[in-house]
Design an enzyme around this catalytic site. Structure first.
Site, PDB file in Angstrom:
ATOM      1  CG  ASN A  61      -2.678  11.604   2.242  1.00 51.50           C
ATOM      2  OD1 ASN A  61      -2.108  10.690   1.638  1.00 51.50           O
ATOM      3  ND2 ASN A  61      -2.426  11.865   3.508  1.00 51.50           N
ATOM      4  CE  LYS A  62      -5.645   5.685   4.102  1.00 54.20           C
ATOM      5  NZ  LYS A  62      -6.559   4.846   3.297  1.00 54.20           N
ATOM      6  NE  ARG A 115      -0.569   1.720   3.598  1.00 53.40           N
ATOM      7  CZ  ARG A 115       0.568   2.430   3.747  1.00 53.40           C
ATOM      8  NH1 ARG A 115       1.735   1.845   3.956  1.00 53.40           N
ATOM      9  NH2 ARG A 115       0.544   3.744   3.664  1.00 53.40           N
ATOM     10  CG  ASP A 156      -3.164   7.910  -1.815  1.00 54.57           C
ATOM     11  OD1 ASP A 156      -3.045   8.337  -0.657  1.00 54.57           O
ATOM     12  OD2 ASP A 156      -2.900   6.740  -2.144  1.00 54.57           O
TER      13      ASP A 156
HETATM   14  O1  MRU Z   1      -4.833   3.263   1.877  1.00 56.75           O
HETATM   15  P1  MRU Z   1      -3.351   3.472   1.892  1.00 56.75           P
HETATM   16  O2  MRU Z   1      -2.705   2.933   3.133  1.00 56.75           O
HETATM   17  O3  MRU Z   1      -2.684   2.986   0.634  1.00 56.75           O
HETATM   18  O4  MRU Z   1      -3.184   5.056   1.927  1.00 56.75           O
HETATM   19  C1  MRU Z   1      -1.895   5.601   1.906  1.00 56.75           C
HETATM   20  C2  MRU Z   1      -1.878   7.078   2.012  1.00 56.75           C
HETATM   21  O5  MRU Z   1      -2.877   7.731   2.095  1.00 56.75           O
HETATM   22  C3  MRU Z   1      -0.522   7.719   1.932  1.00 56.75           C
HETATM   23  O6  MRU Z   1      -0.495   8.904   2.672  1.00 56.75           O
HETATM   24  C4  MRU Z   1      -0.208   8.056   0.463  1.00 56.75           C
HETATM   25  O7  MRU Z   1      -0.400   6.945  -0.360  1.00 56.75           O
HETATM   26  C5  MRU Z   1       1.182   8.542   0.299  1.00 56.75           C
HETATM   27  S1  MRU Z   1       2.386   7.259   0.548  1.00 56.75           S
HETATM   28  C6  MRU Z   1       3.907   7.937   0.255  1.00 56.75           C
END
Ligand code: MRU
Length: 345
Positions: A245-246, A44, A235
């Site tokens: 982002n998350k 991820r 993302d």
């Molecule tokens: O659902 P995930 O764990 O893949 O989400 C990840 C994030 O939101 C990160 O902050 C993002 O991908 C940046 S990783 C360098």
């Protein structure tokens, strides 16, 4: 620590769903296993998803069932389609698959071996470029931090989420090495707890002091004045600087603005989607409701309740202090995200 490794036709990855309790590496030569690993968040983080997808596509044409160039191109289309359907928000996934497709198309006039070599080389380049991007982002981001600061981060944007040392967490680690960061606060990051399980794990391994907080404690933490910068990954970033982002990142940005704390986004240029004019054009992944209804496999809500479970949210550009990339720093107004201004080192 490397989240993903290519080893002569085998992809090895750390199963992130098992951390911090178990460090299990999985080896596979099957792209479908890579696709499942991305869907289930064993792999991820936007850059790591892109790298894994590139390696997955490469695995598909190395299969012994592929016997000629036409068969390889057909297999590649099929694997790229399956890999692309794993997660919709991290644009690195689509950028990586586009690069692999273009590399294959460029080598389609030669032998099967040459095509295979070209595609594997492209996947390795995507990985190597991300390692270099992380280093540059870390240095540029650390240069923006004040002396003796405490920082707050959300989710996991570290080595686990990238090919290299991480984006937001890379900035923090570099800031710590330089003696600028003295303390890190990490949101636990409900529902899947990437902050508690992964960011805290990475920081402890690096010997960096970390305090964990529930996501809802960020308001009182920022109000207390104990944090001098918020740093997160991304993302997908739209052309106007809106940042997906998350989920939980947007409320943090609102709180940071309310308390006059700078809000930094650290991401490679491969996270920018120049086809998205604003955040409203970014597809937001909906997760399985069980991820909210259960905690550690145990039901925590009564039967019959509905669930709102977006995996990401969009932070509007006006709440972002700066976007740190490997080539420089974008500052407001972010209009059109042209060439970043040199920043950091
Ligand atoms: O659902 P995930 O764990 O893949 O989400 C990840 C994030 O939101 C990160 O902050 C993002 O991908 C940046 S990783 C360098």
């Amino acid at each position: 620590m490397q989240a993903i490794v290519w080893n002569n036709g085998v992809v090895s990855f750390l199963d992130q769903t098992l951390l911090p309790h178990e460090e299990r590496t999985c080896d596979t030569a099957d792209y479908r296993v890579v696709a499942e690993a991305i869907s289930s968040l064993r792999i991820r983080g936007a850059p790591a998803i892109g790298i894994a997808a590139a390696y997955g596509a490469a695995l598909s044409i190395l299969s012994p069932h592929v016997s000629d160039v036409a068969g390889a191109l057909k297999e590649l289309e099929e694997s790229a389609g399956i890999l692309a359907a794993t997660r919709p928000t991290a644009v690195n996934l689509f950028h990586a698959l586009d690069r692999i497709r273009r590399a294959a198309a460029g080598a389609a006039g030669g032998s099967l071996n040459a095509l295979r070599e070209r595609v594997v080389a492209e996947a390795l380049s995507i990985h190597q470029e991300d390692i270099a991007s992380c280093l540059s982002i870390a240095r540029r981001g650390a240069a923006l931090l004040p002396a003796e600061c405490a920082v707050l981060t959300h989710c996991n944007a570290g080595a686990l989420a990238t090919g290299g040392m991480g984006t937001a967490l890379g900035v923090i680690v570099e800031g710590y090495r330089q003696g600028k960061v003295r303390k890190v606060f990490a949101d636990e990051t409900r529902p899947l707890l990437q902050g508690a399980r992964l960011t805290a794990w990475e920081l402890r391994r690096a010997g960096i002091p970390v305090a964990l907080l529930t996501d809802s404690s960020a308001g009182s933490l920022l109000a207390s004045g104990a944090v001098q910068a918020v740093i997160v990954g991304a993302d997908r970033i739209a052309r106007n600087g809106d940042v997906a982002n998350k989920v939980g990142t947007y409320p943090l940005a609102v709180l940071a603005r309310r308390h006059s704390v700078p809000f930094y986004v650290a991401a490679p240029l491969s996270t920018i989607d120049r086809t998205a004019r604003s955040g409203s054009e970014i597809p937001i992944e909906e997760r399985n409701p069980l991820e909210v209804l259960e905690l550690a496999g145990k039901r925590i809500a009564p039967e019959g309740v509905d669930v709102y479970a977006p995996a990401f949210d969009v932070t509007p550009n006006e709440l972002v202090t700066a976007i740190v990339t490997e080539e420089g720093v974008y500052r407001p107004p972010f209009s059109e995200l042209g060439t970043p201004v040199a920043g950091g080192e």
